[in-house]
Enzyme design. Structure first.
Site, short mmCIF file in Angstrom:
data_model
loop_
_atom_site.label_atom_id
_atom_site.label_comp_id
_atom_site.label_asym_id
_atom_site.label_seq_id
_atom_site.Cartn_x
_atom_site.Cartn_y
_atom_site.Cartn_z
N GLU A 284 0.79 -1.23 0.00
CA GLU A 284 0.00 0.00 0.00
C GLU A 284 0.82 1.28 0.00
OE1 GLU A 284 0.41 -2.25 2.42
OE2 GLU A 284 0.36 -1.35 4.42
N HIS A 308 -8.19 -3.91 -1.08
CA HIS A 308 -7.38 -4.03 0.14
C HIS A 308 -6.32 -2.92 0.22
CE1 HIS A 308 -5.35 -6.27 3.44
NE2 HIS A 308 -4.29 -5.69 2.93
N GLU A 309 -5.52 -2.81 -0.81
CA GLU A 309 -4.43 -1.82 -0.75
C GLU A 309 -4.99 -0.40 -0.68
OE1 GLU A 309 -1.91 -3.23 0.07
OE2 GLU A 309 -2.27 -5.23 -0.74
N HIS A 312 -6.01 0.61 2.80
CA HIS A 312 -4.88 1.06 3.63
C HIS A 312 -4.71 2.58 3.59
CE1 HIS A 312 -2.96 -2.46 5.32
NE2 HIS A 312 -2.84 -3.07 4.14
N GLU A 331 -3.68 -4.36 9.33
CA GLU A 331 -4.19 -5.38 8.40
C GLU A 331 -5.60 -5.88 8.73
OE1 GLU A 331 -2.86 -5.69 5.66
OE2 GLU A 331 -0.84 -4.92 6.02
N ASP A 388 8.63 -9.35 9.84
CA ASP A 388 8.07 -10.01 8.66
C ASP A 388 7.50 -11.38 9.02
OD1 ASP A 388 8.71 -7.91 7.00
OD2 ASP A 388 10.58 -8.79 6.29
N TYR A 396 -4.84 -10.39 9.85
CA TYR A 396 -5.79 -10.05 8.79
C TYR A 396 -7.20 -10.52 9.13
CZ TYR A 396 -1.80 -9.06 5.69
OH TYR A 396 -0.67 -8.54 5.14
N1 BES Z 1 1.01 -4.41 3.75
C1 BES Z 1 0.75 -5.69 3.21
C2 BES Z 1 1.98 -6.38 2.69
C3 BES Z 1 3.06 -6.59 3.74
C4 BES Z 1 2.76 -7.12 4.99
C5 BES Z 1 4.36 -6.30 3.45
C6 BES Z 1 3.76 -7.31 5.92
C7 BES Z 1 5.36 -6.49 4.38
C8 BES Z 1 5.06 -7.00 5.63
C9 BES Z 1 -0.30 -5.62 2.09
O1 BES Z 1 -1.28 -4.68 2.30
C10 BES Z 1 -1.00 -6.95 2.03
O2 BES Z 1 -1.60 -7.30 3.00
N2 BES Z 1 -0.91 -7.66 0.90
C11 BES Z 1 -1.56 -8.93 0.72
C12 BES Z 1 -2.79 -8.80 -0.13
C13 BES Z 1 -4.07 -8.79 0.59
C14 BES Z 1 -5.24 -8.82 -0.39
C15 BES Z 1 -4.25 -9.76 1.69
C16 BES Z 1 -0.61 -9.82 -0.05
O3 BES Z 1 0.43 -9.35 -0.47
O4 BES Z 1 -0.91 -10.99 -0.24
ZN ZN Z 2 -2.58 -5.13 3.86
#
Ligand code: BES
Ligand code: ZN
Length: 625
Positions: A284, A308-309, A312, A331, A388, A396
């Site tokens: 995001e 989703h993005e 954010h 999340e 991470d 989520y």
């Molecule tokens: N912010 C996250 C990606 C992220 C999380 C990067 C933790 C680094 C550390 C992003 O918004 C996200 O949640 N992406 C998901 C997609 C979503 C539809 C669940 C993904 O990448 O799968």
């Molecule tokens: Zn996210």
């Protein structure tokens, strides 16, 4: 002594210190960054300077402590900014770089004079910077030019910008970026020139204070396609038309979010399509979401990721988790709002399917976390761990279920108004779980009576307890149940694959169908399904991922080539992890996993590599002689 300890424990505003940052914002706080960077593809480095604008706590004499990882610091100077038009007076400053911690990187300590409000750091990144990925032309769609992108969340901004790399910090920035023509540089910020300001120079500005994990850069053979008046997409030329088609509903989605959560405050909302090695589905970055090309299914079926993005822009970017332990505030809220956007734009039936599928994901995730009850809570302890690794479906999907429970308990009207005031009153600040709980108790629970037949929820099991607490909302979908029935008919032998009623199925039903198949299947039965439905050649990455997992589990050889192709081209961690995990379950699978991994690993981004190294057991120890 108590004072020092107290300061170390408390950041300004009484927020708890961030265990993932060396910064001591209660002493000195960075408020703005001027970046001047050159993108050097030949060396795979960013080279240039960052000028940090400082705000000191009155009466506190302390050095500036910054986060860095693998940066080469060339020179540091400090000084006082001059008034309008004048030049700042800068002089060389002493600095030391601490030992490299495998998770945190190295603390950069700068001794600046007490009256200094500016620090200038000349530096260079490492080709191995964890927050950057340098791609060769062969790894791009066009095949002719290299490509660079950043991924700063959670704590990778420090690998390319020396900063106070904590989500509790907020900075504005200005940036000059140089890259050799014809390459185009983009940043998640306002673009100050429509083309390069001069050949190879791009200028950007972010006037809203953002946490450093949202600082983002990209460069490659990029072109732009407009979608709506304030929405559009950046991609390589050959990808652009597909992307413009896929995201046609962006403006509608934005309006859906604005209607409930207040105005979109960032100006433009664009998406940058990355090469397939991008480790996430989406990221995001403000004004410019970074996205995997695997969402370009051709039928707009995977646009929940855009919702989703985009969500954010409220939960995360506007109101930000203060530490990574509060990640669910980003999340969980975002997943809830994602569903609400999807419901407004595509209707309740489809959205309920997405709730049901997410619940299934959560239950799977919880099984994997069976021996880690602490990680099943919304608020998690990440001391000594890489944030991470804390990013699981719990944040989520348990998080979004809690918000849905609150919605159902207090009614949609009051809950929507409550959430909107949460965003309005905390805009551009970073917040903790306790901040949210206090606001919730005061502004919703104490004020609005539960709707008939409901009682106020017990929050403790959600916030600090394991599992899915009793009383959690249960989404249901008749359509998904039909898919399950069809799977059962086929499994029991009552119907052959071609006799199943699958007409008009969206990917949700296909996913549910695949997940409902028996634990064990003969390869010939897999072939029957593949012949009837063409799973191995599907263009939908969600279905393909599920199918490839099954093909490994059931030894379905005709999918082997596709499996290898997928694993060597796609770097999306969410897809790769379960496939490699499945492969690692058998001895033959291990050999195969490691052979593919040896080929594919150089293509994976650092964050994906770290997770997969652990799963695959990399590097493979040499055989004992
Ligand atoms: N912010 C996250 C990606 C992220 C999380 C990067 C933790 C680094 C550390 C992003 O918004 C996200 O949640 N992406 C998901 C997609 C979503 C539809 C669940 C993904 O990448 O799968
Ligand atoms: Zn996210």
């Amino acid at each position: 002594m108590w004072l020092v300890t107290g300061l170390a424990m408390l950041a300004a505003g009484g927020a708890p210190a961030d265990v993932h940052s060396y910064a001591r914002p209660a002493e000195v706080r960075v408020t703005h960054i001027d970046l001047d960077l050159e993108i050097r593809f030949a060396e795979k480095v960013l080279s240039g300077s960052a000028v940090l604008y400082l705000n000191r706590a009155p009466g506190i004499r302390a050095p500036l402590r910054l986060d860095t990882r693998d940066l080469t610091i060339l020179r540091v100077s400090a000084g006082r900014s001059a008034g309008a038009g004048g030049a700042a007076r800068m002089s060389e400053a002493k600095w030391t770089l601490g030992a490299r911690d495998p998770i945190l990187g190295s603390e950069l300590t700068i001794q600046a004079p007490d009256d200094a409000d500016l620090v200038r750091i000349e530096y260079r990144t490492s080709p191995e910077a964890t927050g950057l990925q340098w791609l060769s032309p062969e790894q791009t769609a066009g095949g002719k030019h290299p490509y660079l992108y950043s991924q700063s969340q959670a704590i990778h901004a420090r690998s390319w910008v020396p900063c106070q790399d904590s989500p509790g910090i907020r900075v504005t920035f200005d940036a000059k970026v140089r890259v050799a023509p014809p390459l185009v540089a983009v940043m998640a910020a306002e673009k100050l020139t429509s083309g390069p300001a001069e050949p190879g120079l791009f200028r950007f500005r972010m006037t809203h204070p953002i946490p450093p994990y949202l600082i983002a850069i990209g460069a490659g053979e990029l072109v732009f396609g407009a979608i709506g008046p304030r929405t559009g997409v950046w991609a390589e030329p050959s990808v652009l038309p597909r992307a413009v088609y896929e995201f046609a509903d962006m403006e509608k989605m934005l309006q859906a979010a604005e209607k409930t959560y207040g105005p979109y405050r960032w100006g433009r909302y664009d998406i940058l399509i990355l090469p397939p090695s991008f480790p996430f589905g989406g990221m995001e970055n403000p004004m410019l979401t970074f996205a995997t090309p695997t969402i370009l299914a051709g039928d707009r079926s995977l646009v929940a990721l855009v919702a989703h993005e985009m969500a954010h822009s409220w939960s995360g970017n506007l109101v930000t988790n203060a530490t990574w332990s509060d990640f669910w505030l980003n999340e969980g809220f975002t997943t809830y709002i994602e569903h609400r956007i999807m419901e407004t734009v595509y209707g309740r039936e489809r959205t309920e399917m997405e709730w049901v599928l997410n619940r299934q994901d959560l239950e799977e995730e919880l099984k994997g976390l069976a021996d880690k009850p602490g990680d099943q809570a919304l608020r998690i302890d990440l001391t000594g761990r890489d944030p991470d690794d804390g990013a699981t479906d719990v944040a989520y999907d348990k998080g979004s279920l809690l918000l849905r429970l609150l919605e159902e308990t207090y009614g949609r009207g009051p809950f929507d108004a409550f959430l909107r005031s949460w965003f309005d009153e905390h805009a551009f600040t970073s917040v903790t779980t306790d901040d949210f709980l206090a606001f919730l108790r005061e502004r919703l629970m104490a004020k609005s009576p539960p709707v008939a037949g409901r009682t106020p929820p017990d929050l403790a099991p959600w916030i600090d307890g394991p599992g899915i607490p009793p009383g959690a909302p249960v989404a249901t979908s008749d359509a998904l149940e039909k898919a399950e029935e069809q799977a059962a008919r086929w499994a029991s032998g009552k119907a052959g694959a071609r006799q199943l009623d699958t007409s008009g199925w969206s990917f949700h039903l296909w996913l549910r169908f695949l997940r409902a198949l028996p634990e064990s299947l003969e390869a010939v039965r897999m072939k029957e399904l593949d012949d009837a439905f063409g799973f191995t050649k599907t263009g939908n990455s969600e279905i393909l991922d599920e199918w490839l997992i099954l093909s490994v589990r059931h030894g379905y050889e005709p999918a082997a080539a596709k499996l290898e192709q997928f694993l060597t081209q796609v770097g999306r961690r969410k897809y790769l992890k379960p496939i490699y995990q499945e492969l690692m379950k058998t001895e033959a699978g291990k050999v195969r996993a490691r052979a593919i991994y040896a080929k594919a690993r150089p293509m994976y981004q650092a964050i994906a590599r770290r997770s997969l190294d652990e799963i695959v057991g990399w590097p493979v120890p040499p055989p004992a002689s």
